[in-house]
Design a protein around this motif. Structure first.
Motif, short mmCIF file in Angstrom:
data_model
loop_
_atom_site.label_atom_id
_atom_site.label_comp_id
_atom_site.label_asym_id
_atom_site.label_seq_id
_atom_site.Cartn_x
_atom_site.Cartn_y
_atom_site.Cartn_z
N PRO A 65 0.81 -1.22 0.00
CA PRO A 65 0.00 0.00 0.00
C PRO A 65 0.84 1.27 0.00
CG PRO A 65 -0.80 -1.57 1.63
CD PRO A 65 0.51 -2.10 1.15
N ASP A 66 0.26 2.35 -0.51
CA ASP A 66 0.94 3.64 -0.48
C ASP A 66 1.29 4.01 0.96
OD1 ASP A 66 0.67 3.86 -3.20
OD2 ASP A 66 -1.19 5.04 -3.09
N ASP B 294 8.50 -0.58 0.82
CA ASP B 294 8.46 -1.92 0.20
C ASP B 294 9.75 -2.71 0.44
OD1 ASP B 294 10.23 -0.61 -1.44
OD2 ASP B 294 9.07 -0.85 -3.29
N GLN B 295 10.66 -2.18 1.26
CA GLN B 295 11.86 -2.92 1.65
C GLN B 295 11.70 -3.33 3.12
OE1 GLN B 295 14.25 -3.75 -0.57
NE2 GLN B 295 12.95 -2.71 -2.08
N TYR C 218 6.95 -4.80 7.46
CA TYR C 218 6.84 -3.63 6.59
C TYR C 218 6.32 -2.46 7.43
CZ TYR C 218 7.28 -6.86 2.63
OH TYR C 218 7.73 -7.80 1.74
N SER C 219 6.98 -1.32 7.33
CA SER C 219 6.61 -0.17 8.17
C SER C 219 6.40 1.07 7.32
CB SER C 219 7.70 0.08 9.22
OG SER C 219 8.95 0.35 8.58
N GLY C 220 5.84 2.10 7.94
CA GLY C 220 5.55 3.36 7.26
C GLY C 220 4.29 3.96 7.85
N ASP C 221 3.53 4.68 7.01
CA ASP C 221 2.25 5.23 7.47
C ASP C 221 1.32 4.11 7.93
OD1 ASP C 221 3.24 7.69 6.77
OD2 ASP C 221 2.25 7.71 4.81
N LYS C 222 1.44 2.95 7.29
CA LYS C 222 0.76 1.74 7.70
C LYS C 222 1.82 0.66 7.84
CE LYS C 222 -3.51 2.86 5.21
NZ LYS C 222 -4.47 2.41 4.16
N SER C 223 1.47 -0.41 8.53
CA SER C 223 2.47 -1.47 8.72
C SER C 223 1.78 -2.83 8.66
CB SER C 223 3.19 -1.30 10.06
OG SER C 223 2.27 -1.39 11.13
N LEU D 218 -5.69 -5.63 3.31
CA LEU D 218 -4.93 -6.78 3.76
C LEU D 218 -5.13 -7.97 2.81
CD1 LEU D 218 -3.08 -7.19 6.22
CD2 LEU D 218 -4.98 -8.29 7.39
N ILE D 219 -6.35 -8.16 2.34
CA ILE D 219 -6.63 -9.22 1.37
C ILE D 219 -5.87 -8.98 0.08
CG2 ILE D 219 -8.43 -10.24 -0.08
CD1 ILE D 219 -10.39 -9.84 2.22
N GLU D 220 -5.82 -7.72 -0.36
CA GLU D 220 -5.10 -7.40 -1.60
C GLU D 220 -3.62 -7.72 -1.47
OE1 GLU D 220 -4.83 -3.78 -4.91
OE2 GLU D 220 -5.97 -3.51 -3.05
N VAL D 221 -3.03 -7.43 -0.30
CA VAL D 221 -1.63 -7.78 -0.07
C VAL D 221 -1.47 -9.31 -0.12
CG1 VAL D 221 0.27 -7.78 1.59
CG2 VAL D 221 -1.12 -5.72 1.28
N ALA D 222 -2.35 -10.04 0.57
CA ALA D 222 -2.26 -11.50 0.61
C ALA D 222 -2.37 -12.11 -0.78
CB ALA D 222 -3.35 -12.07 1.52
N ARG D 223 -3.26 -11.59 -1.60
CA ARG D 223 -3.45 -12.13 -2.95
C ARG D 223 -2.21 -11.91 -3.83
NH1 ARG D 223 -8.90 -13.22 -4.70
NH2 ARG D 223 -8.12 -13.00 -6.82
N SER D 224 -1.37 -10.94 -3.46
CA SER D 224 -0.22 -10.61 -4.30
C SER D 224 1.05 -11.32 -3.90
CB SER D 224 0.02 -9.09 -4.25
OG SER D 224 0.63 -8.69 -3.04
#
Length: 340
Positions: free
Chosen positions: A238-239, A243-244, A262-267, A327-333
């Motif tokens: 996600p924006d 991504d590292q 993964y960290s940032g505005d969201k994690s 979260l589902i979109e991340v899992a699918r990828s």
């Protein structure tokens, strides 16, 4: 002259009859769809499903058996490794079976009513019937319906459903994103309407035993999978999220757990470890969990965590500040490094 006039009238009448018989109006077809939904008390189907994920598409065989819109058996088999997952619904609840790992999860769920399902005939008919902005076309062999969707993954924006004109049996389903790219392409190869189906065909133990006869339980997953074990990463991040990831390996006995943070505005955190067969197939009861369709696998969502098994690995994806759909979109990828 009279004979020519008479022949011309007969020819014109035949044209009118043929045109009238050739095509039905959209309203007539929708009435037929609703009638087919009411008259279908059971069915068996086989289909091939291709998913456009990663660089290479993934192909699955999908076998479905349904009775009275109450009993379901959906067998999703990966054609590359012949391993399957089964969604089963009977009087005891909704189950997800992973025969190779001897795993059985039981849910208290109203699946499949909660979302569209491309491989379920009645789900397709309902999407057509309820499609307020549906587009309809027909040719010599098929009716084609383009409708909005109710899939858990909101990136699956629209679907094109084709039914055989002769008997309204399903022919194919294409599911597209907002740009019209086909993400799921499903072709029905067999469909039997209203066969005799006994309730015992949906008994959990019988289904599990039958599946394991054709797909034996892994005796030693570490030995069998070690050579082909690969680390998986999400293609979608996600924006606002770096991504590292920070990567760690945790050794517990003879098992290694791979952790990506993964960290940032969201994690979010992705955990992967080699799958292990459980010693007994007694169902694990998941009261507050839901089934999540990841396309390539059947996932389990519990609060802020999604879990699934795929290609010899068990995965857990968790986040306390991401929406479920994201979260589902991340899992699918999530794909292996070599598949990116």
């Amino acid at each position: 002259m009279k004979k020519k006039v008479w022949l011309s009238l007969v020819a014109a009448l035949l044209v009118v009859i043929l045109v009238g018989c050739g095509e039905k109006s959209q309203e007539d077809v929708l009435n037929d769809v609703e009638k087919a939904l009411e008259e279908t008390t059971s069915y068996k189907s086989k289909a091939t499903m291709q998913l456009a994920t990663g660089q290479e598409p993934q192909t699955y065989d999908v076998d479905v058996m349904q009775k009275d819109q109450t009993y379901y058996k959906v067998d999703l088999k990966n054609t590359s490794n012949d391993q399957s997952q089964i969604i089963l619904k009977n009087d005891e609840g909704v189950f997800v079976l992973t025969p190779a790992l001897n795993k059985v999860f039981r849910f208290q769920s109203d699946w499949p009513k909660t979302s569209s399902q491309a491989y379920l005939y009645e789900s397709l008919l309902k999407d057509i019937s309820l499609g307020a902005d549906m587009e309809f076309t027909q040719d010599d062999d098929f009716y084609t319906f383009t409708t909005a969707t109710m899939y858990q993954n909101k990136n699956l924006n629209s679907q094109e459903i084709r039914l055989h004109k002769k008997d309204l049996k399903p022919a194919s389903v294409k599911i597209m994103d907002a740009d019209g790219n086909v993400l799921v392409d499903l072709t029905f190869t067999e469909f039997e309407k209203n066969p005799e189906v006994a309730a015992e065909e949906f008994e959990t133990e019988k289904v599990m035993t039958g599946a394991q006869m054709s797909e034996p339980t892994m005796a030693d997953p570490e030995e069998e999978l070690n050579e082909e074990f690969r680390i998986y990463y999400p293609e979608f991040v996600p924006d606002g999220v770096n991504d590292q990831p920070q990567e760690d390996q945790v050794e517990t006995g003879d098992r290694t757990t791979y952790v990506q943070q993964y960290s940032g505005d969201k994690s979010f955190t992705l955990i992967q470890e080699q799958a292990q067969a459980v010693p007994a197939s007694a169902p694990q009861n998941l009261v507050s969990a839901e089934i999540v369709d990841l396309g390539f696998a059947v996932g389990i969502q519990m609060n802020d965590t999604i879990m699934w098994s795929h290609n010899g690995s068990d995965f857990s994806l968790l986040s306390q500040d991401m929406e479920t759909e994201e979260l589902i979109e991340v899992a699918r990828s999530v794909v292996a490094v070599g598949e990116k």
